[in-house]
Design a protein around this motif. Structure first.
Motif, short mmCIF file in Angstrom:
data_model
loop_
_atom_site.label_atom_id
_atom_site.label_comp_id
_atom_site.label_asym_id
_atom_site.label_seq_id
_atom_site.Cartn_x
_atom_site.Cartn_y
_atom_site.Cartn_z
N ASP A 162 88.71 131.08 -70.58
CA ASP A 162 89.76 130.21 -71.41
C ASP A 162 88.94 128.97 -71.88
O ASP A 162 88.23 128.23 -71.31
N LEU A 163 89.57 128.39 -73.17
CA LEU A 163 88.83 127.37 -73.73
C LEU A 163 89.19 126.17 -73.08
O LEU A 163 88.20 125.11 -72.81
N GLU A 164 90.33 125.88 -72.48
CA GLU A 164 90.55 124.44 -71.37
C GLU A 164 89.70 124.55 -70.18
O GLU A 164 89.17 123.71 -69.76
N LEU A 165 89.73 125.86 -69.46
CA LEU A 165 88.80 125.79 -68.34
C LEU A 165 87.26 125.64 -68.58
O LEU A 165 86.64 124.84 -68.08
N LYS A 166 87.01 126.06 -69.58
CA LYS A 166 85.42 126.17 -70.02
C LYS A 166 85.35 124.51 -70.64
O LYS A 166 84.11 124.09 -70.09
N ALA A 167 86.05 124.05 -71.03
CA ALA A 167 85.81 122.41 -71.34
C ALA A 167 85.72 121.83 -70.16
O ALA A 167 84.86 120.78 -70.04
N ARG A 168 86.74 121.83 -69.17
CA ARG A 168 86.57 121.19 -67.95
C ARG A 168 85.44 121.27 -67.38
O ARG A 168 84.66 120.46 -66.64
N ASP A 171 82.25 119.88 -68.74
CA ASP A 171 82.23 118.24 -68.38
C ASP A 171 81.71 117.91 -66.98
O ASP A 171 80.66 117.13 -66.89
N GLU A 193 79.49 125.22 -78.45
CA GLU A 193 79.32 125.52 -76.94
C GLU A 193 78.34 124.75 -76.15
O GLU A 193 77.29 124.73 -76.65
#
Length: 213
Positions: A162-168, A171, A193
């Motif tokens: 999911d987008l939030e997990l991927k962003a974390r 980082d 991405e």
């Protein structure tokens, strides 16, 4: 620099595709490979890993020859210092999450850091079949990182997250890559991405590397 000049004929359901690449990639940096399906992006990664042999050309990494068709030389896969995140994950079905990482690394502190980075500490004793698709994908990334590879090849590594997990996760990965001076080549269909300052992008088409920005 990674200097690549190669030709590889690939059999596809549409016939024979000629993968032609003549370019350079920066080492100790992240390069994204964009492009439509079926143009040879995965094949290019496998060529760099030594899993597929080109028909013609040469590959040189920081002045060291990895492949030379003229002399029929190909550096052994195990000597290339490459980590690979496969699209199908390629996990060991009878090994727990933690055992996957211990297979490539004996540093307990580093293993804990990897588990924390991917938010997988609570699943350390799970087998792959006990994980969701996104969790299996995160494990595939951690397994590739466990050996601290010089070159990390990632084939659609975030597609199941999911987008939030991927962003974390991204980082955290960018910090780790910078610390370890890892050369990362990432295949993705998602334009934004793993993008941003200091990250290179190329586009692979049927004509080869078509554009760099």
């Amino acid at each position: 620099m990674i200097e690549i000049s190669l030709l590889k004929k690939i059999k596809t359901y549409q016939g024979v595709l000629e993968l032609k690449v003549d370019t350079t990639f920066h080492t100790q940096a992240i390069t994204r490979i964009l492009g439509p399906s079926g143009v040879g992006k995965t094949t290019l990664l496998k060529v760099l890993a030594g899993l597929i042999t080109p028909d013609e050309g040469h590959i040189e990494v920081d002045g060291v020859t990895w492949f030379d068709a003229l002399t029929a030389y190909s550096k052994k896969v195990q000597d290339r210092g490459v980590g690979f995140v496969f699209q199908d994950y390629a996990l060991f079905p009878n090994m727990t999450v933690e055992a996957h990482l211990q297979y490539g690394c004996k540093d307990a502190d580093y293993i804990e850091r990897l588990l924390d980075i991917a938010e997988m500490a609570g699943f350390r004793n799970n087998l792959p079949r006990q994980l969701s698709g996104g969790q299996q994908q995160r494990l595939a990334i951690l397994r590739a990182l466990s050996t601290k590879p010089n070159l990390l090849l990632m084939d659609e590594p975030f597609s199941a997250m999911d987008l939030e997990l991927k962003a974390r996760l991204i980082d955290h990965l960018r910090v780790l890559f910078a610390e370890q001076k890892t050369t990362v080549i990432l295949v993705t269909h998602v334009e934004n991405e793993m993008s941003g300052e200091g990250i290179y992008s190329v586009r692979l088409t049927e004509r080869g590397i078509d554009a760099v920005r």
